[in-house]
Design a protein around this motif. Sequence first.
Motif: not given
Length: 616
Positions: A482-495, A497-510
């Motif tokens: 759901q976080s990927v679908a909402a644009g809050l997590i990205e899947i780094d293919i070159q990495g 499949g590593a998960l990276k924070l994206a979009g408003e994820a840091r605002a949710v985290l804070k």
Amino acid sequence: MSRKTGARDRIDVMLQTRPEDMLRETFGFPGFRPGQSDIVDHILAGRPTLCVMPTGAGKSICYQLPALMLDGMTVVISPLTALMDDQVAALQANGVAAAAIHSGRDRVDNVETWRQVQSGDVQLLYLSPERLMTPRMLAALEALDPAMFVVDEAHCISKWGASFRPEYEDLSKLCARFPSARLAAFTATADEATRQDIADKLFGQGGEIVVHGFDRPNLTLGVAAKASWKSQLLEFLDDRRSESGIIYCLSRKSTEEVAGLLREEGFNALPYHAGLSPETRRENQERFMAEEAVVMVATIAFGMGIDKPDIRYVFHLHMPGSMEAYYQEIGRAGRDGQPAETMMLFGLSDARMRRQFIDQDGEDGEHKRREHKRLDSLLAYCEATRCRRISLLAYFGETGRQACGNCDLCLDPPVLIDGSLDAQKLFSAILRTGEMFGAAHVIDVLRGADTEKVRARGHDSLPTYGVGSDRPKPFWQGLIRQSVAAGLIEIDIQGFGALKLAGEARAVLKGEQTFKIREISTKPPKSRRAPKSASVDPSTVDATLLAALKARRRELAAERNVPAYVVFSDATLIDMAQLRPTNLELMASVNGVGPKKLETFGQIFLDVLQEHGGPN
């Protein structure tokens, strides 16, 4: 005499009849389906036209009928030999002079067909784009001055689309090469950018784009998180043993595995993928088209041009590559207008693999960016919290829809909850592990797993280690999706499949923003059968009589080596069983019984009706 005026100025000698009359007299249909008449009028008026119509809406009639009314031959460009042969067989069964020239036919037969074309005895000629766009064929056709060119599966011409075929690009030369010929194109799958690109390539300046909607209300839409795919698939199929369907897989290996599993369970399952010989693929496709209760387990190599009307379900074991591909593939179900069900299983591994496919594609960076966005849209569709049909149609530009009542989210509405606290735990774990790890390791850290990888990296000493131990693994998998679908997590293919924070994820985290999520069930959802549609219902006719009519149809189709629907469609047999005509005059009133079919098959089916008790 060659006429090189513009298509609008060309004077074609048409048969002295109205399109509605020819529809009835040739094809046996009492009237047009919604939207068909306008498209026929556009084409007859000489306007270059791109038509976008949902699968099963009757697009073939929209160009076949004008082809019969124009003075001169129509050339239909089609991508598959099997599709050409089926279309030709269906037209010939209605008394139409149609033919195909392709590599699957003997050279002697192709030569004889071309002689018929040159003598003016062919009204519709089906060709592949590769054969059409050779200098020799183009020169030969110039001498014949065709009345019209029709491009079927027109989305294949556009690099903006999901099914681009390079051999289709040359078709952009037709407009200049044959200025006196009408030009029409048809597709069921094209978003706004793709539609405009098709029109620009085929028509240059001018031309019309007619969008007749994308909705297929008889399809029940369903999506489920992948848990135990074998049990999910077998549960879905449990009460569908008497129905035909398609199961789409991502690879040749999984196709063979699934087909083998289903055969062990007693299903008549056939594999279809590019690794099989052409002869085996052809044989399996013909069995699927001709027989009942066949399950085709296939990669995307199977599907384009498949016109079996009674496919009752399409099941995706893996995510397709885009919304367009998904729409095109589910569109093969329920072409007879009867209820059909679609189900897609999806997981993060599917998303990661799809992104790898995109990044490994040799296309340019802009193309890759578009394909990633298309995949993002499909992910959002999978994790939708409102009516799926609204989401699907909105992607293709149809807005303002009401909830359909015929998708899993309408039939079993999800509960929305505040997932901010769990999302903060997840995002923190991703951040504190350096945004370098995939979902499996992040979940291990959250749940406090004692693994060598966790210990080796010292992640068992992180503040987030074990903070999610109160939640099972499927919960965290669902939250990541759901976080990927909402644009809050990205899947780094070159990495990897590593998960990276994206979009408003840091605002949710804070704690500056909340994150509403769909309540995550850790139990596989049960399949729901589609409700009955308002179209012709087979349950209203004598089942024994209908079975006898289908059996006779199957015998006739086998004798002629054509799909069963070429003889009569299911809808025609149902109408026949309801009306129970007692003579040829009454048989002519059955929907789909034209003069040629009446002459060829009328008495045969009257005999079946008589054997089963005559009229009601």
